[in-house]
Design a protein around this motif. Structure first.
Motif, PDB file in Angstrom:
ATOM      1  N   LYS A 100      -3.134  -4.271   8.270  1.00 36.08           N
ATOM      2  CA  LYS A 100      -3.431  -4.292   6.840  1.00 36.08           C
ATOM      3  C   LYS A 100      -2.266  -3.899   5.930  1.00 36.08           C
ATOM      4  CE  LYS A 100      -7.281  -3.093   5.097  1.00 36.08           C
ATOM      5  NZ  LYS A 100      -8.469  -2.345   4.629  1.00 36.08           N
ATOM      6  N   TYR A 101      -1.279  -3.177   6.470  1.00 41.18           N
ATOM      7  CA  TYR A 101      -0.241  -2.625   5.596  1.00 41.18           C
ATOM      8  C   TYR A 101       1.175  -2.927   6.105  1.00 41.18           C
ATOM      9  CZ  TYR A 101      -4.326  -0.072   3.982  1.00 41.18           C
ATOM     10  OH  TYR A 101      -5.568   0.239   3.525  1.00 41.18           O
ATOM     11  N   ASP A 102       2.118  -2.976   5.151  1.00 36.30           N
ATOM     12  CA  ASP A 102       3.530  -3.149   5.481  1.00 36.30           C
ATOM     13  C   ASP A 102       4.253  -1.806   5.491  1.00 36.30           C
ATOM     14  OD1 ASP A 102       3.241  -5.905   5.605  1.00 36.30           O
ATOM     15  OD2 ASP A 102       3.751  -6.177   3.479  1.00 36.30           O
ATOM     16  N   LYS A 134      -0.860  -2.662  -2.774  1.00 38.22           N
ATOM     17  CA  LYS A 134      -1.955  -3.078  -1.900  1.00 38.22           C
ATOM     18  C   LYS A 134      -1.535  -3.101  -0.434  1.00 38.22           C
ATOM     19  CE  LYS A 134      -4.274  -5.940  -5.377  1.00 38.22           C
ATOM     20  NZ  LYS A 134      -4.726  -7.311  -5.724  1.00 38.22           N
ATOM     21  N   LYS A 135      -0.228  -3.154  -0.195  1.00 39.91           N
ATOM     22  CA  LYS A 135       0.279  -3.190   1.175  1.00 39.91           C
ATOM     23  C   LYS A 135       0.869  -1.852   1.604  1.00 39.91           C
ATOM     24  CE  LYS A 135       0.336  -6.475   3.288  1.00 39.91           C
ATOM     25  NZ  LYS A 135      -0.678  -7.017   4.230  1.00 39.91           N
ATOM     26  N   LYS A 154      -0.063   2.214   2.428  1.00 41.57           N
ATOM     27  CA  LYS A 154      -1.100   3.204   2.724  1.00 41.57           C
ATOM     28  C   LYS A 154      -0.472   4.588   2.672  1.00 41.57           C
ATOM     29  CE  LYS A 154      -5.214   4.550   4.131  1.00 41.57           C
ATOM     30  NZ  LYS A 154      -6.427   4.372   3.298  1.00 41.57           N
ATOM     31  N   LYS A 178       7.261  -1.483  -4.316  1.00 44.52           N
ATOM     32  CA  LYS A 178       6.468  -2.185  -3.303  1.00 44.52           C
ATOM     33  C   LYS A 178       5.077  -2.518  -3.812  1.00 44.52           C
ATOM     34  CE  LYS A 178       8.817  -0.111   0.676  1.00 44.52           C
ATOM     35  NZ  LYS A 178       9.868   0.559  -0.097  1.00 44.52           N
ATOM     36  N   ASP A 179       4.501  -3.566  -3.243  1.00 45.34           N
ATOM     37  CA  ASP A 179       3.134  -3.966  -3.555  1.00 45.34           C
ATOM     38  C   ASP A 179       2.195  -2.855  -3.086  1.00 45.34           C
ATOM     39  OD1 ASP A 179       0.639  -5.063  -3.846  1.00 45.34           O
ATOM     40  OD2 ASP A 179       1.017  -6.823  -2.608  1.00 45.34           O
TER      41      ASP A 179
END
Length: 226
Positions: free
Chosen positions: A116-118, A91-92, A94, A88-89
């Protein structure tokens, strides 16, 4: 939104997250006609014991420097998180660690996670805590749901999942526009209009029965004030 919970007791958490609103939000539902409503969220669990290297699946050991209790080892936790994150990215994603010393979790924090997050990875510790190198390596943020100490991080993890899920569009259906008002309003009533209990009568406030929405709103705002 995808939740990934690192816990030694996934069976404890699954009972809660598979029920009611959270359970429905994880299912694909058929709407009217040929419409199919996709999942609003997923919740997956990863047990550090499954990533332990010894035959007994040991995940704890005595703390360096002495002290009471045991500490969760870093490697099984790190491997569990690695499995959860996959490709997973970053940056997405947490990563949170449950701790009474952490950042206070509130409604604003829940909204921030959704926008902000997936993916949210929640590490639930046990014993005296988790080897501090886990936080350093993962750049995880310690989060607290209150100024008290529990036997484990499972209840705080469920609290976060529940609060965040309610901020995901579609999870609450037609009631989601009322979410902030429900959090701030004080008193609520339903039928019967007059409740008789132990020879006493308890009535619904008259303002709620009159149909004057402006007066009702003013009353609710007054009740919400500390």
């Amino acid at each position: 939104m995808n939740f990934h919970v690192i816990t030694l007791f996934p069976e404890v958490c699954e009972v809660y997250t598979s029920a009611s609103i959270l359970g429905r939000a994880q299912k694909t539902e058929k709407g009217k006609g040929a419409k199919v409503r996709g999942k609003k969220m997923t919740v997956k669990y990863y047990n550090p014991r499954d990533f332990a290297s010894d035959k007994h699946h040991k995940v704890d050991d005595r703390p360096y420097g002495g002290g009471p209790g045991m500490v969760m080892q870093a490697l099984p936790v790190l491997k569990a998180v690695e499995k959860a994150m996959g490709r997973k990215d970053r940056k997405k994603v947490k990563v949170l660690m449950m701790s009474p010393r952490g950042t206070k979790f509130d409604q604003a924090y829940a909204k921030k996670l959704v926008t902000k997050y997936d993916d949210v990875v929640i590490i639930s510790g046990r014993y005296e805590g988790i080897d501090s190198r886990v936080k350093k390596i993962l750049k995880a943020e310690e989060v607290s749901v209150g100024d008290y100490v529990l036997t484990g991080g499972e209840l705080p993890a469920l609290t976060i999942i529940d609060a965040v899920a309610r901020q995901i569009p579609g999870v609450l259906g037609t009631f989601e526009s009322l979410e902030d008002e429900r959090a701030s309003s004080g008193e609520m009533y339903t039928r019967p209009e007059v409740l008789e209990y132990q020879k006493k009568k308890y009535k619904v406030p008259a303002v709620l029965l009159g149909g004057n929405h402006a007066a009702i709103e003013a009353w609710r705002l007054k009740q919400a004030k500390p």
